[in-house]
Motif scaffolding. Sequence first.
Motif: not given
Length: 524
Positions: A489-513
């Motif tokens: 899985l890959a999540v591309s994100y705009d770092h102006r809006m989203i911090d790296g921590k949130d992007a990583v945890q967002f993807l981990v949440t999808i993985k866990e679900l």
Amino acid sequence: MATEIKAPTFPESIAEGTVAAWHKKPGDSVERDELIVEIETDKVVLEVLAPEAGTLTDVMAEEGDTVESEQILGKVGEGKTSGDGSGKPDAKSDKKDEKKAEAKSDKKPSGGGKQHEVKAPSFPESIQEGTVATWHKKVGEAVKRDDVLADIETDKVVLEVVAPADGALSEIKAEEGSQVESEEVLAIFTEGAGGESGADEGAGEESTGERTEDSAGEKADEKVGDKILAPAARKMVAEHDLDVAKIEGTGKGGRILKEDVQKAVKDGSAKKAAKPAKPPAKAAAAPAVEGERPEKRIPMSRLRRTIAKRLVEAQQTAAMLTTYNEVDMSAVMSLRAQYKDTFLKTHDTKLGFMGFFVKAASEALKRFPDVNASIDGDDMVYHGYQDIGVAVSTPRGLVVPVLRDTDHMKIADVERGIVDFGKRARDGKLGIDEMQGGTFTITNGGTFGSLMSTPIINPPQTAILGMHKIQERPMAVNGKVEIRPMMYLAVSYDHRMIDGKDAVQFLVTIKELLEDPARLLLDV
């Protein structure tokens, strides 16, 4: 007491309409819910039904008049319309009217009657112009009302321009390849013109399309079929590819109404017989080019130019990063194998993988609102809903129709929506509004065998999820090596809006679900 006849409530995208045809004249009796007048807008023909039984007493908007949403068109009152005092139309009077209509028809010049300007549709603010992609009819060729005359290709969709009446094109003002603006005149259309659509001598057809019950009328029916369709019904029949002969009309004189078609669609009684499969078409031969190193040059389509422009802009304006993870698809695949037959039988759609990903993404977006936000100039816009766009590949290019309020959708609703989007996208039938306003996007390169990729953000959104091919790989599970179906899985994100921590945890949440789908049902 008179009852007002009002124009329908137009949607926001339609500002006004035109009175196309009155099916009754003052003094005529009408039944409740009988078709009384048609309003033609730039997108559809709307039917106005009689609000009460009675007599048409006033016509306040004549044919050709421009009317607004809910404008009063006329009035229906109580009163006698014939000598018997019953309020029912007199048979003798009807026959006189029919003879008058026939006489009027006989006196019409063979070249046709009323002329209409065929205009390009009203483009929304986000679309400046379009290109005339195809003329489906030639000058002088007979057409029926609502037949497709031309296709207009815009940045996002292909818009159809339909015939305003039975007749023929008398002049084409914008040739194929021409650039046109919103509501620009494309052609001149003449009612009743054309080699086959003009009224035959004694054909007995009125201008509304209803036929008289004499021998001449039967001759006309042989040519056009024995069913009379209201405009809205005719459009729905075309959309669902139904056999008109199998639909029973409940309107006056057996006229097929929109409600009759809706019933046929619901019970599946008017499906066309399956056609034998055609052999695959041969690829079009490339144009002959001299020499051993041939080249072919064609102009880039408007959609392809827009895609290229938006992708470059996304990379130039966003601080785009991509984070990766992998998900074990064993649980989802096991659940799908166990219930796919029951799911198909219950919901009349196949259980795929996309439903699980959309639901998992919806839940993750609620937990990480930054990922569900967008950037508008110097403002950050947080959306209190989840509208997920699903990238669909078509012969013309990539389009992204949007599923609305996915957090409230069931997996079956998601699967049905995606199947419908895919079919209509390939046919160029998606509406502009269906591809606007998404808050997040999912793209599945795995459909074509991609093992890993870096998806590009779809502005003004700030993130996109990329799915990839499921491939069996050796994995360490509880200290042992097991072969598991894995997906990157890959999540591309705009770092102006989203911090790296949130992007990583967002993807981990999808993985866990996805690795424990029961969590989607239990909301944990």
